[in-house]
Enzyme design. Structure first.
Site, PDB file in Angstrom:
ATOM      1  N   ASP A 121       0.811  -1.226   0.000  1.00 39.47           N
ATOM      2  CA  ASP A 121       0.000   0.000   0.000  1.00 39.47           C
ATOM      3  C   ASP A 121       0.842   1.273   0.000  1.00 39.47           C
ATOM      4  O   ASP A 121       0.320   2.348   0.303  1.00 39.47           O
ATOM      5  CB  ASP A 121      -0.945  -0.007   1.210  1.00 39.47           C
ATOM      6  CG  ASP A 121      -2.141  -0.900   0.959  1.00 39.47           C
ATOM      7  OD1 ASP A 121      -2.630  -0.927  -0.184  1.00 39.47           O
ATOM      8  OD2 ASP A 121      -2.580  -1.578   1.909  1.00 39.47           O
ATOM      9  N   ASP A 179      -7.462  -3.709  -5.220  1.00 44.62           N
ATOM     10  CA  ASP A 179      -7.058  -2.420  -4.636  1.00 44.62           C
ATOM     11  C   ASP A 179      -5.636  -2.034  -5.047  1.00 44.62           C
ATOM     12  O   ASP A 179      -5.288  -0.853  -5.124  1.00 44.62           O
ATOM     13  CB  ASP A 179      -7.083  -2.464  -3.095  1.00 44.62           C
ATOM     14  CG  ASP A 179      -8.159  -3.344  -2.507  1.00 44.62           C
ATOM     15  OD1 ASP A 179      -8.596  -4.287  -3.185  1.00 44.62           O
ATOM     16  OD2 ASP A 179      -8.552  -3.104  -1.366  1.00 44.62           O
TER      17      ASP A 179
HETATM   18  N1  GLY Z   1      -7.650  -2.306   1.162  1.00 47.54           N
HETATM   19  C1  GLY Z   1      -8.246  -1.132   0.754  1.00 47.54           C
HETATM   20  C2  GLY Z   1      -9.685  -1.056   0.988  1.00 47.54           C
HETATM   21  O1  GLY Z   1     -10.177  -1.446   2.031  1.00 47.54           O
HETATM   22  O2  GLY Z   1     -10.369  -0.607   0.110  1.00 47.54           O
END
Ligand code: GLY
Length: 401
Positions: A121, A179
């Site tokens: 991330d 994501d």
């Molecule tokens: N992992 C990112 C979200 O919860 O959208």
């Protein structure tokens, strides 16, 4: 004769393309611009409320209205970049140096994350924060931090799989979540900033593998694809945050839409534009997209129409659709913009955007973080705020503003 006809055809096509480009400068609606300016002024004041509540050394995550408790995280949590990022966006709008000072002080906390190889991330964490910082403040130190972040993120790429690894946790083997498309923006920026094409190659390979394996024939997306590192084959296609493995988790669909729109911006390769258009078509024709365009937390939630809404999925979708509207023919662009406008108007209503001083200082309420994990359900979230503000700033730039 054939050559002349061909030349005329080419001239016509070029003229149409030029007209389309001109026509693509879709115009904003004056009433919505006024609403947005009011929203942003309120958001500045609201974030000053939030600023007053966030303890030193922490980042805000969410707020519990029943207990009036702000929940925070350390900087290693995936959402840590959104608070400084939103402060910077609001500083960009307002020139209010109190917001800038707070953003700079929180950026200092994040600096250690440039060497964090334990998360996929880093794009969210560092590009939404330092990326905006570099854009607005041109601090050369920020560039080094971002390049180190891109190097750290790149260590999670496995060429056999063709993707950046998401989680390191069990029971997954080599999980990749939709994501993760969002983190590619940092890598595209890194090639642009450094001239090192390895970041670009990793980003494009990840985008291609995800395009091949994450999407169903209707262009909805699985949340997680788990790979075998021995040969890159697929072990399973699952969900972690959605209703079921075969459902369309709303925020995941928004990440995909935003992700492929951004990959098209970064590569100019039409296949990514087509992918973004397919995802948009899936979303905008979905019978379970509510009339007000604020998604249920999962488009296949069994309790629709009583299912919880997710303002964060709406905000990400609005921001993506505004960008996508620039890249397509004017009629299609207008359709995307119509939906983005509806989302902004509906998120501006009191139900989603309560008065300044309430909601713990967050701009929006009614998002869903992780429903299966019983976490952040029907709550404010920093990333809902971030993408809502981003969508409004993007809207203000329409028509060459
Ligand atoms: N992992 C990112 C979200 O919860 O959208």
């Amino acid at each position: 004769m054939y050559r002349i006809l061909t030349s005329i055809l080419v001239i016509c096509l070029l003229t149409n393309a030029a007209d389309a480009q001109k026509g693509n400068r879709l115009q904003p609606k004056p009433a919505l611009l006024r609403l947005i300016d009011g929203n942003l002024r309120q958001a500045v004041n609201q974030y000053k409320v939030l600023m007053g509540r966030v303890p030193p050394g922490r980042m805000p995550k969410t707020y519990n209205a029943n207990t009036d408790k702000l929940e925070t995280s350390d900087v290693a949590w995936w959402t840590s970049g959104f608070y400084p990022g939103t402060l910077l966006y609001l500083y960009e709008f307002s020139n209010d140096t109190a917001l800038l000072r707070e953003a700079q002080s929180r950026l200092k906390l994040l600096v250690q994350e440039q060497f964090d190889k334990g998360t996929h991330d880093l794009g969210f964490m560092m590009y939404c924060s330092y990326g905006n910082g570099l854009r607005l403040l041109s601090d050369p130190g920020y560039k080094d931090i971002l390049l180190n972040s891109a190097r750290s993120l790149s260590t999670r790429f496995n060429p056999t799989v063709g993707c950046i690894r998401s989680w390191d946790s069990k029971p997954w083997h080599y999980p990749v979540i939709i994501d993760n498309m969002m983190n590619l923006e940092l890598l595209f920026w890194a090639t642009h900033a450094s001239g090192d094409s390895s970041f670009y190659r990793i980003a494009v390979t990840h985008a291609n593998t995800t395009m091949r394996n994450h999407f169903r024939p209707d262009y909805s997306s699985f949340h997680v694809v788990d790979y075998d590192t021995a040969d890159g084959s697929i072990i399973a296609k699952k969900t972690a945050q959605g209703y079921s493995d075969s459902s369309a988790w709303a925020r995941g669909q928004s990440w995909g839409l935003y992700g492929y729109t951004m990959v098209y911006r970064s590569t100019h390769d039409p296949k990514y534009l087509a992918q973004a258009q397919h995802i948009a078509h899936f979303l905008l024709t979905l019978p379970t997209l509510p009339a007000d365009k604020i998604p249920y937390w999962d488009y296949n939630a069994p309790d629709i129409p009583r299912a919880l809404r997710d303002a964060s999925a709406a905000a990400v979708m609005a921001s993506a659709l505004i960008e996508l509207s620039h890249y397509v023919q004017p009629g299609e662009g207008r359709q995307y913009l119509d939906v983005a406008e509806q989302i902004i108007v509906n998120l501006s209503a009191n139900i989603y955007k309560p008065v300044v001083g309430s909601n713990g200082g967050f701009i929006l309420r009614h998002s869903v973080g992780n429903l299966p994990a019983h976490s952040e359900i029907d709550a404010p979230l920093t990333y809902a705020d971030y993408y809502f503000v981003e969508a409004m700033l993007r809207y203000k730039q329409l028509g060459g503003r």
